[in-house]
Enzyme design. Structure first.
Site: not given
Length: 911
Positions: A102-103, A106, A216
């Site tokens: 979601g962020m 990577v 989170d």
């Protein structure tokens, strides 16, 4: 529903939100032929109308890709993550993609510049930052997170913002297995799972002490790696929610604002209800994580649920006890969870934050009590419960007790003894829980202080929170140990922010309180003493700093990790260096360096710090070649690990500026000092001591370069900054006055130079304990000024005093002594006292010719010594000495000095 469909839903939903509610049905029919997608979008719009705040606060990645933020460049289109393999981001070349969340994306990556390579994880974040203020705040928050130093937290190594405004983070690459996958693959039993859970709790507790909340926590953010001793847990993305949350200003119109990063299956009720995010939020998420780790399933199953359904479940439904849950993974047997473990986990999952454990420390304490069989605080301490716990811990003793239970008197004695033991255990546990709860309550109150409803919408800064925290500490007078811990933490934070007066008060109170409590063997005491020592160092009170840091070192040698001892040795080494104890300082730093290379590795950031300090000592010992080698090694390590702005890079650039200046490379020195200043201005808000250091260095350099206006501008700015931070008298202020006096002298303003240098000398005699090298330096400067003023008798006295003081505090062959002798010898020569000048100049020439740290000084020494020998009729020796000076002047391109030497050689050849 397929991922592509979700992307269509998101795109359609975003566009439909801009349409008036009465026109949305027609809009959906016009822009979408799929009835299922239209229905889903309509349900999302309806859910938002019913619970708008919850909908807006759902984070990126909260429900798989449903709410992933759309790339700004697509203007509301679908987000199709590009393959960036091989691309350059900052100093890192991206390898294969190892995650999409979601962020953001990577990648595994390696640093491409510098002499060292290290595999890292680079996370490209979805949010873009367009305003300079947003970028500055991002970097400031990044520095806070980078300061988290715990073996179970993946280190944030670096970060920045791409030219397109997208932030990226560079993190420690952890080649581990997600928590649940590891536990299931190894079919771990209860004890092994509790070992992993405790590591997670200890890491979160450490972060909370630094006022950083995760927000989170979930199994996928916990990786497990195999080590020689036991499996080791590493937490990922610690504090990134804070980094990307509301702490950053809105820099462009956003389609969804005010969100907090979370994942619904592990989200706390206050997150979905739009409540305050506090340490209690992490407690809840840790409970959800523990539930899944033990039971093999999540407390709530939200997959496939609508947003409204998810909200209702999280706010209104109580999960089953872990022992009653229907397992979907391996987990542990239900019978092993019944009782206290059920109770602990269910307490963490209470809907009301105030009914959970008030801190992770309290939760950890109960887990530890459970493991050793003592009563937990989450259960009422009834007599029957305490007796059962005692029996479970002492099965053999209880069995024997049953045999003799027929003897009533003996039985009564046994019960009395047991009750006393249980009461003691209960009291001790209660004290620990009260301390943990008080700390948690304190932190929660600080977080609540930032509530916009309380502040009237005004932004609350870190300084505001610290001030409020300091005020609230007085309310803990009845809990002195808790109070001491908080005093130490807040004092340390104030010192790092440059708030020296506040740091002094808080740290001294903490140390005094620990001593009054007799808690001088605790790790917290050692850290408080060390922090107070650092403050005394910042004050220039080096003797007191030395005593405090010696106390910290003694404690660290007795207990604690080797890294902590290395840190104290580094701090003490600096103080010893300021006191002029260079050999002792070098012993300290070399011991620290050996520990760090063994414990952390040769390319660790902390190891780079020790190389930096070793270089500083060698520089002061006149060993410039060795100093430069270690300085460049320090910088190279840092460049391989971090990307500016970074404090380590800043101080390394500054030190290289000093080294190159000593070698006469002024232009190169200016470049290094300017890089240092740029780094510091990006890191700190003025006024700040670190910025003042670079301003002073540049001012002194510009003076040597003859750029007098720039020199005065920088020195004056540094002086104003120092006085604002450190009061009227301080070693650093005295040093600035010395620089200003030298500047005025070079400008020919002799009266101003005289006044300022005398002020500097008086202050140095106050803030240092003569004999001291700093006092000797100003004595020598005043002697030279007196020569210029024609006050020869006073000039000679000042020269002799300076030489004598240097000889007292420096080794015989130290360049500083040689330079002082050279200045005195040249004065004697100018006065016609040739016989007296000869041994003084010979000694200076002997040292400086062997260690040409400053080519200009070495050439001038050879010139004056050669002239002295010529006047004494020793022409052959004079010729040899002057030839050395000519070679050095030619090598370094010193044309003016070369002309002087050649004139002196011509005079010898004429004899």
């Amino acid at each position: 529903m397929a991922s592509a469909s979700w992307d269509q839903i998101e795109s359609l939903y975003e566009r439909a939100r801009a349409v008036r509610p009465g026109d949305r049905d027609a809009f959906l029919r016009e822009h979408c032929d799929d009835p299922a997608i239209r229905k889903e979008v309509a349900s999302l719009l309806d859910a938002r109308a019913q619970a708008p705040r919850f909908f807006e606060e759902v984070a990126e990645g909260a429900i798989d890709p449903l709410l992933e933020e759309v790339d700004d460049s697509t203007e509301g289109g679908t987000f199709d993550p590009p393959d960036l393999t091989g691309e350059q981001v900052g100093s890192y070349r991206l390898g294969e993609q190892i995650g999409v969340g979601g962020m953001g994306l990577v990648y595994r990556a390696v640093r491409t510049d510098g002499d060292f390579e290290r595999t890292v994880a680079v996370k490209l974040l979805r949010r873009r930052l367009y305003a300079e203020e947003a970028v500055r705040r991002f970097r400031a928050e990044r520095q806070v997170l980078a300061s988290l130093d715990h073996p179970n937290i993946a280190g944030l190594l670096d970060g920045g913002v791409t030219s397109g405004g997208r932030p990226y983070l560079v993190m420690e690459y952890v080649d581990g297995v997600p928590l649940m996958a590891y536990a299931d693959a190894h079919d771990l039993g209860l004890d092994a799972r509790l070992d992993l859970l405790q590591q997670v709790l200890e890491a979160v507790q450490a972060a909370h002490q630094q006022l950083v909340v995760h927000r989170d926590l979930k199994p996928s953010n916990v990786l497990v790696t195999e080590t020689e001793g036991a499996p080791r847990v590493t937490l990922l993305d610690f504090g990134i929610a804070k980094l990307l949350g509301d702490s950053l200003p809105v820099t462009r119109p956003q389609t969804r604002t005010g969100r907090h990063l979370m994942t619904p299956a592990y989200a706390a009720p206050e997150q979905v209800a739009g409540g305050e995010i506090t340490t209690a939020t992490d407690v809840y998420q840790l409970g959800a994580l523990a539930y899944e780790l033990m039971a093999g399933t999540r407390p709530f199953e939200v997959s496939g649920k609508s947003l409204t359904e998810i909200e209702q479940i999280l706010l209104n439904t109580t999960p089953r006890k872990p022992s009653d849950a229907q397992k979907t993974g391996s987990g542990v047997a239900s019978s092993e969870m019944q009782g206290d473990l059920d109770t602990i986990i269910m307490k963490t999952l209470r809907k009301e934050p105030e009914r959970r454990y008030r801190s992770v420390e309290a939760l950890l304490a109960d887990v530890q009590r459970y493991r050793v069989g003592t009563p937990i605080e989450a259960r009422p301490a009834t007599l029957g419960y305490r007796a059962r716990k005692f029996a479970s811990r002492n099965r053999t003793a209880v069995a024997a007790g049953l045999v003799v239970a027929l003897l009533v008197a003996a039985y009564a004695v046994t019960v009395t003894i047991q009750a006393g033991q249980l009461a003691e255990q209960r009291d001790r546990a209660q004290r620990e829980a009260e301390q943990a709860e008080a700390v948690s309550s304190f932190l929660v109150d600080l977080f609540e202080a930032a509530d916009p409803e309380r502040t009237g919408g005004d932004e609350v800064t870190a300084e505001d929170l610290l001030d409020q925290g300091s005020d609230r500490i007085s309310a803990l007078d009845d809990q002195p140990r808790v109070q001491a811990n908080l005093l130490q933490t807040l004092g340390q934070t104030h010192r790092r922010l440059g708030h020296l007066n506040e740091a002094d008060t808080l740290l001294q109170r903490a140390v005094d309180q620990y001593r009054a409590l007799g808690a001088t063997t605790s790790t917290r005491y050692a850290e408080a003493v060390s922090q107070l020592g650092l403050y005394r160092r910042d004050q220039g009170n080096y003797e007191e700093a030395q005593a405090l840091l010696d106390d910290a070192i003694e404690h660290r040698r007795g207990q604690g990790p080797p890294k902590a001892l290395a840190r104290e040795l580094i701090r003490q080494s600096y103080v010893e260096r300021q006191l002029g104890h260079l050999d002792t300082a070098r012993v300290r730093i070399e011991e620290a360096l050996n520990i760090q290379r063994r414990e952390l590795g040769a390319n660790h950031v902390a190891t780079a710090e020790s190389y930096f300090n070793l270089a500083a000592i060698l520089r002061e010992q006149g060993r410039l070649s060795d100093a430069t080698k270690h300085q460049r090694r320090s910088l190279s390590i840092l460049q391989s690990q971090v990307d500016g702005p970074h404090r380590g890079l800043a101080v390394n650039y500054g030190s290289l500026g000093h080294l190159t200046k000593k070698r006469g490379a002024f232009r190169k020195a200016e470049k290094y000092h300017r890089k240092a200043l740029e780094q510091k201005r990006a890191l700190y808000d003025a006024p700040h001591p670190a910025i003042a250091v670079s301003l002073q260095s540049l001012g002194a350099l510009y003076n040597d370069m003859g750029r007098f206006d720039e020199a005065e501008q920088h020195l004056r700015e540094a002086l104003r900054m120092r006085r604002a931070l450190q009061g009227p008298e301080h070693p650093d202020i005295a040093g600035l006055l010395h620089n200003l006096g030298a500047l005025y002298w070079d400008q020919g303003q002799l009266a101003r130079a005289d006044s300022v240098l005398r002020e500097a000398l008086a202050m140095k005699r106050t803030v240092y304990d003569p004999p001291h090298v700093k006092v000797a330096l100003t004595l020598k400067q005043l002697a030279l000024l007196r020569e210029t003023q024609g006050r020869t008798e006073e000039a000679g006295a000042r020269h002799r005093a300076a030489v004598a003081m240097y000889e007292t505090v420096r080794p015989t062959e130290h360049p500083a002594i040689a330079r002082a002798r050279f200045a005195y010898g040249r004065f004697l020569l100018d006065q016609g006292r040739v016989d007296a000048a000869r041994p003084v100049l010979r000694s200076a020439h002997h040292v400086l010719s062997d260690t040409p740290a400053n080519p200009e000084a070495t050439i001038q020494t050879a010139l004056n010594y050669g002239q002295c020998l010529t006047r004494l009729g020793q022409y052959q020796k004079a010729n040899a000495v002057l030839e050395e000076g000519r070679t050095l002047a030619e090598t370094h391109g010193r044309q003016e000095a070369l002309q002087e030497v050649q004139t002196a050689l011509a005079a010898v050849e004429g004899k």
